[in-house]
Design a protein around this motif. Structure first.
Motif, PDB file in Angstrom:
ATOM      1  N   MET A   1       0.832  -1.206   0.000  1.00 49.05           N
ATOM      2  CA  MET A   1       0.000   0.000   0.000  1.00 49.05           C
ATOM      3  C   MET A   1       0.865   1.254   0.000  1.00 49.05           C
ATOM      4  O   MET A   1       0.556   2.241  -0.680  1.00 49.05           O
ATOM      5  N   HIS A   2       1.965   1.205   0.750  1.00 48.85           N
ATOM      6  CA  HIS A   2       2.874   2.348   0.747  1.00 48.85           C
ATOM      7  C   HIS A   2       3.510   2.535  -0.629  1.00 48.85           C
ATOM      8  O   HIS A   2       3.614   3.649  -1.141  1.00 48.85           O
ATOM      9  N   SER A   3       3.914   1.431  -1.261  1.00 49.73           N
ATOM     10  CA  SER A   3       4.483   1.503  -2.604  1.00 49.73           C
ATOM     11  C   SER A   3       3.476   2.058  -3.590  1.00 49.73           C
ATOM     12  O   SER A   3       3.827   2.799  -4.518  1.00 49.73           O
ATOM     13  N   LEU A   4       2.198   1.721  -3.382  1.00 48.06           N
ATOM     14  CA  LEU A   4       1.146   2.228  -4.267  1.00 48.06           C
ATOM     15  C   LEU A   4       1.075   3.747  -4.241  1.00 48.06           C
ATOM     16  O   LEU A   4       0.836   4.392  -5.270  1.00 48.06           O
ATOM     17  N   SER A   5       1.295   4.341  -3.070  1.00 46.86           N
ATOM     18  CA  SER A   5       1.212   5.803  -2.976  1.00 46.86           C
ATOM     19  C   SER A   5       2.241   6.468  -3.882  1.00 46.86           C
ATOM     20  O   SER A   5       1.971   7.490  -4.515  1.00 46.86           O
ATOM     21  N   TRP A   6       3.438   5.896  -3.972  1.00 43.30           N
ATOM     22  CA  TRP A   6       4.478   6.450  -4.840  1.00 43.30           C
ATOM     23  C   TRP A   6       4.187   6.169  -6.306  1.00 43.30           C
ATOM     24  O   TRP A   6       4.457   7.009  -7.177  1.00 43.30           O
ATOM     25  N   SER A   7       3.626   4.990  -6.599  1.00 40.00           N
ATOM     26  CA  SER A   7       3.305   4.665  -7.984  1.00 40.00           C
ATOM     27  C   SER A   7       2.211   5.581  -8.529  1.00 40.00           C
ATOM     28  O   SER A   7       2.289   6.051  -9.668  1.00 40.00           O
ATOM     29  N   VAL A   8       1.202   5.838  -7.713  1.00 40.31           N
ATOM     30  CA  VAL A   8       0.129   6.741  -8.149  1.00 40.31           C
ATOM     31  C   VAL A   8       0.659   8.158  -8.306  1.00 40.31           C
ATOM     32  O   VAL A   8       0.297   8.873  -9.248  1.00 40.31           O
ATOM     33  N   ALA A   9       1.539   8.573  -7.405  1.00 35.76           N
ATOM     34  CA  ALA A   9       2.133   9.908  -7.525  1.00 35.76           C
ATOM     35  C   ALA A   9       2.936  10.034  -8.815  1.00 35.76           C
ATOM     36  O   ALA A   9       2.918  11.080  -9.476  1.00 35.76           O
ATOM     37  N   ALA A  10       3.618   8.950  -9.209  1.00 35.89           N
ATOM     38  CA  ALA A  10       4.391   8.972 -10.448  1.00 35.89           C
ATOM     39  C   ALA A  10       3.491   9.101 -11.667  1.00 35.89           C
ATOM     40  O   ALA A  10       3.911   9.625 -12.704  1.00 35.89           O
ATOM     41  N   LEU A  11       2.243   8.629 -11.556  1.00 37.82           N
ATOM     42  CA  LEU A  11       1.287   8.793 -12.651  1.00 37.82           C
ATOM     43  C   LEU A  11       0.694  10.203 -12.689  1.00 37.82           C
ATOM     44  O   LEU A  11       0.539  10.802 -13.747  1.00 37.82           O
ATOM     45  N   ILE A  12       0.370  10.732 -11.518  1.00 36.01           N
ATOM     46  CA  ILE A  12      -0.349  12.003 -11.450  1.00 36.01           C
ATOM     47  C   ILE A  12       0.578  13.200 -11.604  1.00 36.01           C
ATOM     48  O   ILE A  12       0.204  14.211 -12.217  1.00 36.01           O
ATOM     49  N   ALA A  13       1.781  13.106 -11.064  1.00 32.65           N
ATOM     50  CA  ALA A  13       2.680  14.267 -11.051  1.00 32.65           C
ATOM     51  C   ALA A  13       2.937  14.856 -12.436  1.00 32.65           C
ATOM     52  O   ALA A  13       2.879  16.090 -12.597  1.00 32.65           O
ATOM     53  N   PRO A  14       3.206  14.053 -13.478  1.00 25.36           N
ATOM     54  CA  PRO A  14       3.434  14.662 -14.800  1.00 25.36           C
ATOM     55  C   PRO A  14       2.216  15.416 -15.326  1.00 25.36           C
ATOM     56  O   PRO A  14       2.348  16.490 -15.911  1.00 25.36           O
ATOM     57  N   LEU A  15       1.023  14.837 -15.112  1.00 26.58           N
ATOM     58  CA  LEU A  15      -0.195  15.499 -15.573  1.00 26.58           C
ATOM     59  C   LEU A  15      -0.436  16.784 -14.798  1.00 26.58           C
ATOM     60  O   LEU A  15      -0.790  17.823 -15.366  1.00 26.58           O
ATOM     61  N   MET A  16      -0.225  16.717 -13.486  1.00 27.02           N
ATOM     62  CA  MET A  16      -0.457  17.888 -12.639  1.00 27.02           C
ATOM     63  C   MET A  16       0.510  19.016 -12.970  1.00 27.02           C
ATOM     64  O   MET A  16       0.092  20.167 -13.172  1.00 27.02           O
ATOM     65  N   SER A  17       1.790  18.686 -13.050  1.00 34.72           N
ATOM     66  CA  SER A  17       2.785  19.740 -13.278  1.00 34.72           C
ATOM     67  C   SER A  17       2.600  20.380 -14.646  1.00 34.72           C
ATOM     68  O   SER A  17       2.692  21.601 -14.788  1.00 34.72           O
ATOM     69  N   GLY A  18       2.315  19.547 -15.667  1.00 38.48           N
ATOM     70  CA  GLY A  18       2.117  20.104 -17.001  1.00 38.48           C
ATOM     71  C   GLY A  18       0.921  21.035 -17.060  1.00 38.48           C
ATOM     72  O   GLY A  18       0.985  22.120 -17.652  1.00 38.48           O
ATOM     73  N   ALA A  19      -0.186  20.619 -16.437  1.00 40.46           N
ATOM     74  CA  ALA A  19      -1.392  21.438 -16.453  1.00 40.46           C
ATOM     75  C   ALA A  19      -1.189  22.759 -15.711  1.00 40.46           C
ATOM     76  O   ALA A  19      -1.612  23.827 -16.176  1.00 40.46           O
ATOM     77  N   VAL A  20      -0.534  22.705 -14.558  1.00 39.85           N
ATOM     78  CA  VAL A  20      -0.319  23.921 -13.762  1.00 39.85           C
ATOM     79  C   VAL A  20       0.612  24.887 -14.501  1.00 39.85           C
ATOM     80  O   VAL A  20       0.350  26.096 -14.572  1.00 39.85           O
ATOM     81  N   ILE A  21       1.696  24.374 -15.068  1.00 41.43           N
ATOM     82  CA  ILE A  21       2.645  25.243 -15.777  1.00 41.43           C
ATOM     83  C   ILE A  21       2.000  25.860 -17.007  1.00 41.43           C
ATOM     84  O   ILE A  21       2.163  27.059 -17.275  1.00 41.43           O
ATOM     85  N   ASP A  22       1.226  25.069 -17.755  1.00 36.09           N
ATOM     86  CA  ASP A  22       0.583  25.590 -18.967  1.00 36.09           C
ATOM     87  C   ASP A  22      -0.468  26.651 -18.639  1.00 36.09           C
ATOM     88  O   ASP A  22      -0.585  27.654 -19.333  1.00 36.09           O
ATOM     89  N   ARG A  23      -1.216  26.408 -17.586  1.00 39.70           N
ATOM     90  CA  ARG A  23      -2.350  27.287 -17.297  1.00 39.70           C
ATOM     91  C   ARG A  23      -1.972  28.484 -16.425  1.00 39.70           C
ATOM     92  O   ARG A  23      -2.454  29.596 -16.651  1.00 39.70           O
ATOM     93  N   PHE A  24      -1.125  28.279 -15.441  1.00 35.89           N
ATOM     94  CA  PHE A  24      -0.854  29.344 -14.477  1.00 35.89           C
ATOM     95  C   PHE A  24       0.605  29.806 -14.457  1.00 35.89           C
ATOM     96  O   PHE A  24       0.887  30.903 -13.981  1.00 35.89           O
ATOM     97  N   GLY A  25       1.515  28.950 -14.910  1.00 36.83           N
ATOM     98  CA  GLY A  25       2.932  29.296 -14.856  1.00 36.83           C
ATOM     99  C   GLY A  25       3.663  28.471 -13.800  1.00 36.83           C
ATOM    100  O   GLY A  25       3.063  27.967 -12.842  1.00 36.83           O
TER     101      GLY A  25
END
Length: 441
Positions: A346-370
């Motif tokens: 379960m702990h490993s899952l938290s890092w795996s999910v973060a590895a999936l979400i982080a690229p989408l999150m960072s790209g969206a935030v940088i594109d939209r807000f900077g």
């Protein structure tokens, strides 16, 4: 520090750990020394195969999705079938799928096999963590996790450097070398590591601890949630930072130079820093490391030169050095002995999910807000995580004891090669997936 003092520090850092730990440590180091594919996968797909950057990103996401699927499955297998069988199956499957990936040419086949690689490679993580908790005494666990994390980063630093030279000769050779070294890890496990899963008492069976048990453990699941937040922060070293630097006019070489600081600091400081913090209050360490990680990335908003970027990397790398072994020890402390595999999964899952979400999150935030908004969010998330650890970590339970000596030998001095490898880290007080986030995972 004098040479005698360095030698004494090294001996104290590596002594007293059981022989089985060092074989597991060796397996980890060999595995990471051969981790070429993750380093050059994007270049292989775009330059050698001629696919688009979007397709390369899709393959990376599919690979990460495989890791998400296997995070829990690997933990269940480690508890139900044992740590050793799970490691053997995961490592042999990883070797076979990595070798197969090197021969795939169809885009659908490449993505499908990349999913298998991600699933097989991530399945071993809960078993490794659970086995380490089984064979190491409670008072030595933070030090053991730290040494393992040091091996991960040392291997990653070497393999990242070698990957470039191997790619110039043959990308396929890189796939085959990684497959061969992963198979070597399986051989080490088969030949040197006995099963370490504790035997359940008569009134308690393995089935008593299920995934439902983990999900119902409110405090532990809250810690998993906080681990996810911290993982989102550390992932920005490999996903948000290069994009932001590119938008600001910095070259890929500039990014390579500053991110190298992360690896160099970890290799140089992991052992001495762990010696300083290993017997300190884990709640304080988790609070401080979460805050330093968040505000370390937050400082990136003010970086306008390579030198300042390096300073920010130094700040959040110190947080990473403290966070990784402390978090691993905390997970063991909150896990029942006969459910360590599931809890680690379960702990490993938290890092795996973060590895999936982080690229989408960072790209969206940088594109939209900077990019400045992304770094501000990192500071905010770090603050939330720190506050969460402060509240949740009151009245920590006592650490579960190591199993009976039947599964572990008496503590033995580390092999001379290990001591020699550790010596530079002790002398130089002052080096994933894949960036910092994936390596922690």
């Amino acid at each position: 520090m004098s040479s005698a003092g360095v030698r004494r520090a090294v001996r104290e850092s590596v002594s007293g750990l059981p022989r089985e730990f060092w074989w597991l440590w060796t397996s980890t180091l060999v595995n990471r020394l051969g981790a070429f594919v993750a380093t050059f996968m994007a270049l292989y797909l775009t330059l050698d195969r001629g696919y688009s950057a979007s397709y390369a990103g899709l393959v990376a996401s599919v690979h990460g999705l495989g890791g998400v699927v296997s995070a829990l499955a690997g933990g269940v297998m480690a508890d139900r079938f044992g740590r050793r069988p799970t490691l053997l199956l995961a490592q042999t499957a990883t070797a076979a799928s990595v070798a197969l990936l090197g021969f795939m040419t169809d885009p659908v086949a490449i993505a499908a096999v990349a999913f298998l690689v991600g699933m097989a490679s991530n399945a071993s993580r809960p078993a490794v963590q659970a086995m380490m908790a089984d064979i190491v005494r409670p008072e030595d666990r933070v030090r053991a996790f730290s040494l393992n994390y040091w091996a991960i980063n040392l291997g990653f630093a070497v393999s990242s450097t070698a990957a470039g030279f191997i790619a110039e000769v043959s990308y396929r050779a890189g796939f085959l070398i990684e497959a061969g070294m992963t198979l070597a890890c399986a051989i080490v496990v088969f030949a040197k590591l006995p099963e370490s899963r504790p035997t359940a008492p008569a009134k308690q069976t393995e089935a008593d601890v299920s995934l439902v048990t983990v999900l119902r453990d409110g405090r532990y699941m809250a810690v998993v949630g906080l681990s996810f937040l911290v993982a989102l922060i550390f992932q920005q070293g490999s996903v948000g930072l290069p994009v932001a630097m590119g938008r600001a006019g910095f070259s890929p070489a500039d990014y390579g130079l500053i991110i190298a600081v992360n690896g160099v600091l970890i290799v140089a400081l992991q052992i001495p820093v762990t010696r300083f913090v290993e017997h300190r209050d884990p709640r304080t360490l988790m609070v401080v490391s979460s805050l330093v990680a968040g505000y370390g990335f937050g400082l990136t908003a003010f970086a306008g030169s390579v030198g300042v970027f390096m300073v920010t990397v130094c700040v959040w790398t110190l947080a990473e050095i403290v966070n990784a072994p402390t978090q691993a020890g905390l997970v063991v402390r909150l896990s029942p002995v006969h459910g360590r595999g599931r809890y680690q999964g379960m702990h490993s899952l938290s890092w795996s999910v973060a590895a999936l979400i982080a690229p989408l999150m960072s790209g969206a935030v940088i594109d939209r807000f900077g990019a400045e908004w992304l770094w501000g969010m990192c500071a905010a998330v770090g603050t939330v995580a720190g506050a969460g650890y402060l509240v949740l970590m009151r009245h920590l339970p006592q650490e579960s004891p190591a199993p009976a000596p039947a599964t572990t030998s008496a503590p033995a001095p580390a092999p001379s090669a290990v001591a020699a490898a550790a010596a530079p880290a002790g002398a130089e007080a002052g080096t994933g997936n894949q960036g910092a986030g994936a390596r922690v995972a």
